[in-house]
Each structure stands twice: as C-alpha cells, then as structure tokens.
Enzyme design. Structure first.
Site, PDB file in Angstrom:
ATOM      1  CB  SER A 242      -0.947   0.024   1.204  1.00  0.00           C
ATOM      2  OG  SER A 242      -2.092  -0.723   0.928  1.00  0.00           O
TER       3      SER A 242
ATOM      4  CE1 TYR B 258      -5.203   2.207   3.943  1.00  0.00           C
ATOM      5  CE2 TYR B 258      -5.691   0.143   2.816  1.00  0.00           C
ATOM      6  CZ  TYR B 258      -4.830   1.199   3.067  1.00  0.00           C
ATOM      7  OH  TYR B 258      -3.603   1.246   2.441  1.00  0.00           O
ATOM      8  CB  SER B 259     -12.040   0.383   0.378  1.00  0.00           C
ATOM      9  OG  SER B 259     -12.419  -0.334  -0.784  1.00  0.00           O
ATOM     10  CG  ASN B 260      -6.681  -2.678  -1.214  1.00  0.00           C
ATOM     11  OD1 ASN B 260      -5.742  -1.953  -0.910  1.00  0.00           O
ATOM     12  ND2 ASN B 260      -6.901  -3.837  -0.613  1.00  0.00           N
TER      13      ASN B 260
ATOM     14  N   GLY C 274       2.946  -0.644   4.188  1.00  0.00           N
ATOM     15  CA  GLY C 274       2.223  -1.484   3.252  1.00  0.00           C
ATOM     16  C   GLY C 274       2.658  -2.928   3.318  1.00  0.00           C
TER      17      GLY C 274
END
Length: 409
Positions: A105, A211-213, A347
């Site tokens: 991330s 939190y979302s990709n 990340g």
C-alpha cells in the site's frame, strides 16, 4: 496493500499500512549480538554514530520470528542503513541493505500525489463526482475524488470486507491458502472495480471511513482517463525520473523481484513455500509497487519538503480525517508531546513482506524499511508487529529511547 484483518490479527493494521538521494558515505558499525537468524550489520554516514538502540530495535524483529529486516534512516546525523536476519532460509547471508521488495500500500501515497498534481493543474477537481470522469462504471454520483483518496466513499473492498460484528464478505482471494494457489493470476483494474461495485456499499458516501483498495484502483482509472496515459508512464514522468528513483517501478504483471532481494515464505499444509514470486496486478494502483529503502526515502522526503505539490495541496493531503487519521494518501500519526507528528504509509502485499515509510513534517528525517517473514493463514509473527514498530519509530523520531515515551495511540 493493507488487507483488513480479522479481530485476531489487528496487528497488521499499520502494515497494510521518500529531497533527492544523498550519496552514502560508508563507515564501520559493530554488529549487534546475533539472534535466532543472525546479528545486525550496517553502514553509517559518519564514523562514531551511536545507533545501538536502533540496532536493538531491529534485532527485536528477528528475535520475534521475522526472517529479515532492512532499514534506512536519514536525519541530522547523516544516513544509516542496516539489515538483520537472513536473506533466504537455510542461508547465512543477510538481507541486502538496498534490495528491492514488494511495497504493497505504499503506492497509495504515489497515487494520491499524482492525483493532487492533476488537481493543481486544474485537470481534476477534488470535490468533483468521480462518475463524471468514469461514466461507464455506474458509480454513485455522490462519490467524489476526495472520498477516494480519503477512504470515505463507502465502496466495498474488492479483496473482501471484515465487519465490526466479525462477519466477513469475501472478494477476490487476497489472503491465506486461496491466495497462495492463485498468486500468479493477472487482473485488470476494471475487473477489480466491477467486482467491488457488484457488492453492497459499506456505508453512504461521505458518512464514514473504511480503508478500501477499491478507492485507489478507481483513482488509477481516473488518472489514466484524464491524462490519456498509463499510470506507469505518468509515475515515471512526474515522480520517478525527476527524483532519480531508478529502482522503483509499477509491478504490472511482473512476478519476480529484479536484482538482489530478501525472500518471504508461506507455511502451507506442512510445507514452507517461497512466495518471493507473486503477481500484484491484484492490487493495481493500490498495492503494486516495487521499490527500495533508498527510493522510498527519496520520495517521502521530497513530498514532505514540498517538492512535489503546492503548499496548500500538501497541507490538504496531510490533514488527518476520521478514525484512521488518514488524509489524502497518508496517515498522520501523533507520537506524543516529546515526538510530535510523523507522516507515514506502510504497506504489505498479500503475504510475507512489509514495507515502512515514515517522515518528519519537513522531510528532513525519514525512516524506510522492509521486513520479511514466514507467513501463514494466521499471519505468523505479525501479531508482534505493532509493538516492535512502535519501538523502532520512536527511536528514530523521538530522540530518546522508546521506553521513555508513552504511546498515544
């Protein structure tokens, strides 16, 4: 990547969860006592630097079960790099001090920087509806560019969602045995986004934070649509080439780390599998970067020193919001009155690697690193990660041993 953990593995939260490079002047450092996988070796920018507490903080990762760690610190005392543990199981060699690694991330900060550069040029509006740029996806028109970067869109995380009541809604396999057996599969960003849009939103746009990709894969699609160029090309032209970051690249469908690197592993059905090879197109725009400690330090230092964004947009980027204390692509972490605020984005790809990227507000002090371990469905030594990282970060940014400062999280 920051994979949302189940309650038993909340320690992974900050893993999911950088001024041009200075020449490194080598100096001798005495190795710390050897642990289970070997001692600490390092280089310093000037002879006589006392980094014994930092060496101990690194060794603690190895003693806790992590197979390796490489670290780089730049501050008023110069530049210091070191590694501990082993590069590969069954071998004595330590991790390379500037080897490449999967960053996960960390790339979100790069994506947010590219987006804010387009905002500065008037090509994108922070509070514009994303649907206006990507009309074919059928997005809720209330979702704005700011919401993507701030994780307030409410969009389902395509790698799966853990809810507060403990339930899990699966997405594309991104953890555990299911991921292991599919770790070389290639994905297209549109495929990932459409999977997310086929699931119910977690909340109404702008009413909460999660939190979302999906947010950052959408950001990549928006950046490419507005500019007419690929994300990888834009990253090279706008950030990597100007800063001389020759070791950093978008992973794409690449499955191997180029050059020297530490290996990571996954424990599966009684076997230990080397997972240094994996395909991070699963996390396009959200976790698919390859880099080194030197390049990450160069980037994050330049960003926080105001060399990549106008002052007003840098301030917007770093303004913490919500329970995550997340701005637009960075976390703002209050380390207490003796330390102040540091900015970070750590990340991890699905398994085995963790990347660290921290900076002081002026960009003059940075901490970057990578850790490797033998992972498993229960995440192995990651349970100790938060405590170990807290000690390490405070040693760099507080100016006193970590145990003298109470954590404020």
């Amino acid at each position: 990547m920051r994979i949302q953990p189940p309650p038993a593995t909340k320690a992974l939260r900050r893993v999911a969860v950088t001024a041009l490079a200075a020449a490194l002047i080598a100096g001798a450092v005495s190795p710390a006592p050897a642990g289970a996988h070997g001692g600490v070796t390092g280089l310093t920018a000037a002879a006589g630097q006392d980094r014994s507490q930092l060496q101990k903080a690194m060794q603690a990762f190895v003693d806790a079960g992590f197979t390796g760690i490489q670290l780089r610190v730049r501050d008023a005392r110069g530049e210091w790099v070191a590694s501990a543990g082993v590069r590969k199981l069954g071998a004595a060699a330590k991790p390379p001090t500037n080897g490449r690694f999967w960053t996960g991330s960390v790339v979100k900060t790069f994506s947010a920087t590219l987006m804010l550069q387009l905002v500065a040029e008037g090509k994108v509006g922070l509070d514009d509806p994303v649907a206006g740029y990507l009309p074919d996806l059928g997005l809720d028109r209330r979702i704005t560019v700011r919401m993507l970067l701030q994780h307030t869109s409410g969009l389902f995380n395509y790698t799966g969602e853990y809810y507060d009541d403990g339930t899990f809604v699966p997405g594309i396999p991104a953890t555990g045995d299911a991921w292991l057996n599919n770790r070389f599969r290639s994905y297209r960003p549109e495929e990932l986004v459409r999977l997310a849009l086929s699931k119910p939103a977690r909340f109404e746009p702008g009413t909460d934070q999660n939190y979302s990709n999906t947010n950052y894969t959408l950001a990549l699609l928006l950046i490419e649509k507005v500019t007419g160029r690929s994300y990888a090309e834009l990253l090279q032209r706008r950030i990597l080439r100007p800063l001389g970051m020759s070791a950093t690249m978008v992973a794409g469908n690449r499955t191997e780390l180029p050059g020297p690197h530490a290996h990571a592993y996954y424990s599966y059905q009684g076997k230990t599998v080397d997972i240094s090879r994996q395909n991070l197109s699963l996390l396009v725009g959200a976790g698919d970067l390859i880099s080194t400690t030197q390049d990450l330090s160069t980037f994050f230092s330049a960003l926080n020193a105001g060399k990549l964004l106008p002052a007003e947009l840098l301030a917007e980027m770093r303004r913490p919001y919500g329970e995550l204390s997340y701005g637009l692509g960075v976390f703002a972490e209050d380390m207490g009155p003796k330390c102040g605020t540091v900015y970070q984005h750590n990340g991890s790809p699905p398994h085995g690697y963790g990347a660290l990227m921290y900076s002081s507000p002026d960009g003059k002090t940075t901490l970057t690193g990578s850790v490797t371990w033998v992972d498993s469905a229960t995440r192995g030594p990651v349970k100790d990660f938060e405590k170990l990282l807290d000690t390490l970060v405070k040693e760099v940014f507080c100016g006193t041993p970590a145990e003298r400062t109470k954590p404020t999280r």
